[in-house]
Design an enzyme around this catalytic site. Structure first.
Site, PDB file in Angstrom:
ATOM      1  N   GLN A  68      31.030 -69.214   9.076  1.00  0.00           N
ATOM      2  CA  GLN A  68      30.207 -68.353   8.228  1.00  0.00           C
ATOM      3  C   GLN A  68      29.883 -69.085   6.922  1.00  0.00           C
ATOM      4  OE1 GLN A  68      31.918 -64.041   8.301  1.00  0.00           O
ATOM      5  NE2 GLN A  68      33.565 -65.406   8.953  1.00  0.00           N
ATOM      6  N   ASP A  76      28.819 -74.104   2.924  1.00  0.00           N
ATOM      7  CA  ASP A  76      29.154 -75.205   2.001  1.00  0.00           C
ATOM      8  C   ASP A  76      29.051 -76.595   2.645  1.00  0.00           C
ATOM      9  OD1 ASP A  76      32.663 -74.147   2.131  1.00  0.00           O
ATOM     10  OD2 ASP A  76      31.539 -75.438   3.526  1.00  0.00           O
ATOM     11  N   HIS A  87      25.513 -68.554   9.025  1.00  0.00           N
ATOM     12  CA  HIS A  87      24.843 -68.015   7.831  1.00  0.00           C
ATOM     13  C   HIS A  87      23.981 -69.044   7.117  1.00  0.00           C
ATOM     14  CE1 HIS A  87      28.204 -64.739   7.616  1.00  0.00           C
ATOM     15  NE2 HIS A  87      27.347 -64.525   8.585  1.00  0.00           N
ATOM     16  N   CYS A 120       5.862 -71.664   6.356  1.00  0.00           N
ATOM     17  CA  CYS A 120       5.856 -72.240   7.712  1.00  0.00           C
ATOM     18  C   CYS A 120       7.273 -72.367   8.285  1.00  0.00           C
ATOM     19  CB  CYS A 120       5.180 -73.603   7.705  1.00  0.00           C
ATOM     20  SG  CYS A 120       6.196 -74.868   6.937  1.00  0.00           S
ATOM     21  N   GLY A 165      40.649 -67.624   7.681  1.00  0.00           N
ATOM     22  CA  GLY A 165      40.114 -67.411   6.342  1.00  0.00           C
ATOM     23  C   GLY A 165      38.897 -66.525   6.252  1.00  0.00           C
ATOM     24  N   THR A 166      38.897 -65.430   7.001  1.00  0.00           N
ATOM     25  CA  THR A 166      37.786 -64.486   6.881  1.00  0.00           C
ATOM     26  C   THR A 166      38.319 -63.061   6.797  1.00  0.00           C
ATOM     27  OG1 THR A 166      35.717 -63.697   7.836  1.00  0.00           O
ATOM     28  CG2 THR A 166      37.400 -64.437   9.392  1.00  0.00           C
ATOM     29  N   SER A 167      37.717 -62.241   5.932  1.00  0.00           N
ATOM     30  CA  SER A 167      38.209 -60.874   5.689  1.00  0.00           C
ATOM     31  C   SER A 167      37.877 -59.941   6.843  1.00  0.00           C
ATOM     32  CB  SER A 167      37.603 -60.339   4.393  1.00  0.00           C
ATOM     33  OG  SER A 167      36.190 -60.432   4.449  1.00  0.00           O
ATOM     34  N   GLU A 208      45.893 -62.703   3.903  1.00  0.00           N
ATOM     35  CA  GLU A 208      46.296 -61.294   3.974  1.00  0.00           C
ATOM     36  C   GLU A 208      45.830 -60.693   5.298  1.00  0.00           C
ATOM     37  OE1 GLU A 208      44.199 -59.697   0.518  1.00  0.00           O
ATOM     38  OE2 GLU A 208      42.542 -61.000   1.062  1.00  0.00           O
TER      39      GLU A 208
HETATM   40  N1  APR Z   1      43.893 -69.621   3.376  1.00  0.00           N
HETATM   41  C1  APR Z   1      43.626 -68.642   4.294  1.00  0.00           C
HETATM   42  N2  APR Z   1      42.930 -67.504   4.007  1.00  0.00           N
HETATM   43  C2  APR Z   1      42.519 -67.350   2.734  1.00  0.00           C
HETATM   44  C3  APR Z   1      42.783 -68.317   1.720  1.00  0.00           C
HETATM   45  C4  APR Z   1      43.510 -69.486   2.087  1.00  0.00           C
HETATM   46  N3  APR Z   1      43.796 -70.444   1.209  1.00  0.00           N
HETATM   47  N4  APR Z   1      42.234 -67.863   0.548  1.00  0.00           N
HETATM   48  C5  APR Z   1      41.652 -66.659   0.829  1.00  0.00           C
HETATM   49  N5  APR Z   1      41.832 -66.346   2.137  1.00  0.00           N
HETATM   50  C6  APR Z   1      41.352 -65.168   2.869  1.00  0.00           C
HETATM   51  C7  APR Z   1      41.305 -63.887   2.045  1.00  0.00           C
HETATM   52  O1  APR Z   1      42.531 -63.202   2.162  1.00  0.00           O
HETATM   53  C8  APR Z   1      40.159 -63.122   2.709  1.00  0.00           C
HETATM   54  O2  APR Z   1      40.644 -62.293   3.759  1.00  0.00           O
HETATM   55  O3  APR Z   1      40.019 -65.449   3.231  1.00  0.00           O
HETATM   56  C9  APR Z   1      39.283 -64.232   3.320  1.00  0.00           C
HETATM   57  C10 APR Z   1      37.940 -64.445   2.622  1.00  0.00           C
HETATM   58  O4  APR Z   1      37.186 -63.271   2.795  1.00  0.00           O
HETATM   59  P1  APR Z   1      35.731 -63.126   2.133  1.00  0.00           P
HETATM   60  O5  APR Z   1      35.777 -63.517   0.719  1.00  0.00           O
HETATM   61  O6  APR Z   1      35.272 -61.755   2.468  1.00  0.00           O
HETATM   62  O7  APR Z   1      34.858 -64.232   2.880  1.00  0.00           O
HETATM   63  P2  APR Z   1      34.238 -64.197   4.354  1.00  0.00           P
HETATM   64  O8  APR Z   1      35.077 -63.386   5.297  1.00  0.00           O
HETATM   65  O9  APR Z   1      33.945 -65.582   4.737  1.00  0.00           O
HETATM   66  O10 APR Z   1      32.853 -63.415   4.082  1.00  0.00           O
HETATM   67  C11 APR Z   1      31.978 -63.224   5.162  1.00  0.00           C
HETATM   68  O11 APR Z   1      30.304 -62.294   3.720  1.00  0.00           O
HETATM   69  O12 APR Z   1      29.450 -62.413   1.625  1.00  0.00           O
HETATM   70  C12 APR Z   1      29.175 -62.691   2.940  1.00  0.00           C
HETATM   71  O13 APR Z   1      27.761 -64.341   3.869  1.00  0.00           O
HETATM   72  C13 APR Z   1      28.952 -64.177   3.166  1.00  0.00           C
HETATM   73  O14 APR Z   1      29.808 -65.603   4.916  1.00  0.00           O
HETATM   74  C14 APR Z   1      30.148 -64.591   4.009  1.00  0.00           C
HETATM   75  C15 APR Z   1      30.555 -63.299   4.702  1.00  0.00           C
END
Ligand code: APR
Length: 271
Positions: free
Chosen positions: A101, A104, A119, A130, A216-218, A244
């Site tokens: 997602q 970077d 994304h 275009c 690493g995604t929420s 978390e």
């Molecule tokens: N290692 C593992 N997990 C981590 C770390 C780490 N060092 N630091 C943070 N996290 C976790 C957090 O606990 C959180 O659950 O990574 C997650 C990041 O969540 P978001 O900030 O919501 O990012 P993401 O899930 O990638 O967002 C999804 O939302 O805003 C849009 O397009 C954007 O791609 C993005 C999408």
């Protein structure tokens, strides 16, 4: 936790086909802010003012200013051990797909090859007319000028410092080289559809894998948030690594809480 890591490592070591899904958390240890974490971007900025098509139509200068700032942040960032562990994993496996997602570009920079960017990418400009996509790594978007030829006063770097407005002359330059229309960041904004070929490729990668590793995604933003459940419902083993718990953690086979830069090297160190 150690038992969970041992169990997850054994599963990963025994699998020949792995699909990984990453989010902002994997780049957090590289100094790139996440979106919803403590210092998350959406706690400081209003996504509806910066990451939607309406926002871009309303004020392209403001949106470009913000992406120029983010490009400056990312330009300074270096991959961390979590990124390198996934390169190691790709080199080990017969079948490996990395779905991210993140915009970077750090997975590419680290050396992963089979990457699906859901994304978009921060280093690309897409034509608003275009649709031609052009790589652009200028940070900031313009050059330095030593002295004013007109009045000899000290020139200042013709760069846009954070908090400064981007001069229209720069915005006007973000044009498509193909048809001269205004260019936009080649990223997927809120309310926009992810192109179907990308979704198809992700579903194929989930179908092909034995193990899905989610890092690493929420687990809040769709369609990425449901991909782990798709894998579960099609009989795959799903392992989550996150700081978390997330809404789907209880549905996954193993959920390991901690920093991906510390845990992934242990999971992906190979047999
Ligand atoms: N290692 C593992 N997990 C981590 C770390 C780490 N060092 N630091 C943070 N996290 C976790 C957090 O606990 C959180 O659950 O990574 C997650 C990041 O969540 P978001 O900030 O919501 O990012 P993401 O899930 O990638 O967002 C999804 O939302 O805003 C849009 O397009 C954007 O791609 C993005 C999408």
């Amino acid at each position: 936790m150690e038992d969970k890591i041992k169990e997850a490592k054994a599963i990963i070591d025994n699998a020949s086909s792995i699909t990984v899904l990453t989010g902002a958390g994997i780049s957090a240890e590289s100094g790139i802010p996440t979106f919803r974490g403590e210092d998350g971007l959406w706690r400081k900025f209003r996504s509806e003012e910066l990451a939607t098509q309406e926002a871009f139509q309303r004020d392209p200068k403001l949106v470009w200013e913000w992406y120029d700032w983010r490009r400056g942040l990312v330009k300074e960032a270096m991959p961390n051990p979590g990124h390198y562990a996934l390169v190691n994993l790709e080199n080990e496996k017969t079948n490996f797909t990395l779905v991210t997602q993140n915009i970077d570009g750090l997975h590419q920079l680290t050396g992963n090859r089979n990457i699906i960017e859901m994304h978009g990418n921060l280093w690309q400009i897409r034509c608003t007319s275009c649709g031609v996509v052009e790589e652009n790594h200028d940070v900031p978007l313009k050059e330095i000028h030593p002295k004013c030829k007109n009045c000899d006063a000290l020139g200042r770097p013709n760069v846009v410092w954070f908090g400064e407005m981007i001069p229209m002359s720069i915005i006007d330059n973000i044009k498509c080289k193909n048809c001269d229309a205004l260019g936009r960041p080649n990223v997927v904004w809120f309310g926009e559809m992810i192109p179907m070929p990308i979704i198809d490729n992700i579903l194929i990668a989930i179908d092909k894998c034995q193990v899905m590793l989610i890092v690493g995604t929420s687990g809040i933003v769709e369609p990425a948030a449901s991909m782990g459940l798709v894998a579960k419902h099609t009989g795959k083993t799903v392992i989550e690594v996150n700081l978390e718990t997330t809404p789907n953690s209880s549905h996954y086979d193993i959920s390991i809480l901690g920093k991906s830069g510390e845990i992934l090297p242990m999971l992906c160190s190979g047999v």
